[in-house]
Write a protein that holds these residues in place. Structure first.
Motif, short mmCIF file in Angstrom:
data_model
loop_
_atom_site.label_atom_id
_atom_site.label_comp_id
_atom_site.label_asym_id
_atom_site.label_seq_id
_atom_site.Cartn_x
_atom_site.Cartn_y
_atom_site.Cartn_z
N TRP A 112 2.36 28.00 -22.70
CA TRP A 112 3.32 26.95 -22.31
C TRP A 112 4.07 27.35 -21.05
N PHE A 113 4.46 28.62 -20.98
CA PHE A 113 5.16 29.11 -19.80
C PHE A 113 4.28 28.96 -18.56
N GLN A 115 1.72 26.98 -18.14
CA GLN A 115 1.50 25.56 -17.87
C GLN A 115 2.72 24.96 -17.16
N ALA A 116 3.93 25.28 -17.65
CA ALA A 116 5.14 24.76 -17.03
C ALA A 116 5.30 25.29 -15.60
N GLN A 119 2.77 23.50 -13.35
CA GLN A 119 3.17 22.10 -13.13
C GLN A 119 4.35 22.04 -12.16
N ALA A 120 5.30 22.95 -12.34
CA ALA A 120 6.45 22.98 -11.43
C ALA A 120 6.00 23.25 -10.00
N ASP A 123 4.46 20.16 -8.56
CA ASP A 123 5.50 19.18 -8.26
C ASP A 123 6.27 19.55 -6.99
#
Length: 192
Positions: A112-113, A115-116, A119-120, A123
């Motif tokens: 999850w880390f 992936q986040a 994604q950040a 973005d």
């Protein structure tokens, strides 16, 4: 996380490789930037940004380089209105985590880390593109001129930028970064 690609701002247009050789350009007093100036044949003048406008006015420097968003937000284009989109160095901000802590996380939490974080980063790249578009509008509305370099100049500047990164890619360098080549390769997909 990108802040942006660095581009030249000068008093006179930069159209060829010969136009940049010997230019007196402000560079941050950081090894990557002073090394870049040397690689590009520029007379790099390390100085704080606060001294740039008066140094341009007095003729102590011919210009400098910054991401478009910085060129627009600082108003430096009012002193050096010729912006050449060389994109020779990508300014990055990094996300760090303690390796011991990261490895102590459960596998799902690490996924999850990761992936986040990915994604950040994606973005932020999109935000940078929008910031560049907005900056270009502000610069041209303020009577600045933005030009694309010739293919020869773009290639020359890109190669000088890549040579500058040997500070980080050379395992013998005191500033070696183990994944520097990977960072450079990933950034190439955003270069225009």
């Amino acid at each position: 996380f990108p802040l942006g690609f660095r581009h030249f701002y000068t008093k006179k247009p930069v159209k060829s490789i010969d136009d940049i050789k010997g230019l007196k350009m402000r560079v941050p007093n950081i090894p990557l930037y002073t090394n870049f100036a040397k690689e590009a044949g520029i007379s790099g003048q390390p100085m704080p940004f606060a001294e740039v406008m008066t140094s341009i006015e007095s003729g102590a420097i011919d210009g400098g380089d910054s991401p478009l968003s910085d060129i627009a937000s600082t108003g430096v284009y009012e002193y050096a209105p010729e912006v050449t989109k060389t994109g020779h160095i990508l300014v990055l901000h990094s996300l760090f985590i303690n390796d011991k802590f990261y490895k102590s996380l459960p596998e799902q939490d690490r996924k999850w880390f990761d992936q986040a974080a990915n994604q950040a980063a994606e973005d932020v790249w999109k935000l940078m593109v929008q910031a560049d578009e907005d900056a270009a509008k502000k610069i041209t509305a303020g009577k600045g001129h933005i030009s694309e370099p010739t293919p020869e100049l773009k290639k020359y500047m890109t190669e000088a930028g890549e040579r500058s990164w040997t500070l980080f890619t050379d395992p013998k360098s005191k500033q070696h970064v183990p994944n520097a080549k990977e960072i450079l390769e990933s950034a190439k997909r955003y270069a225009k």
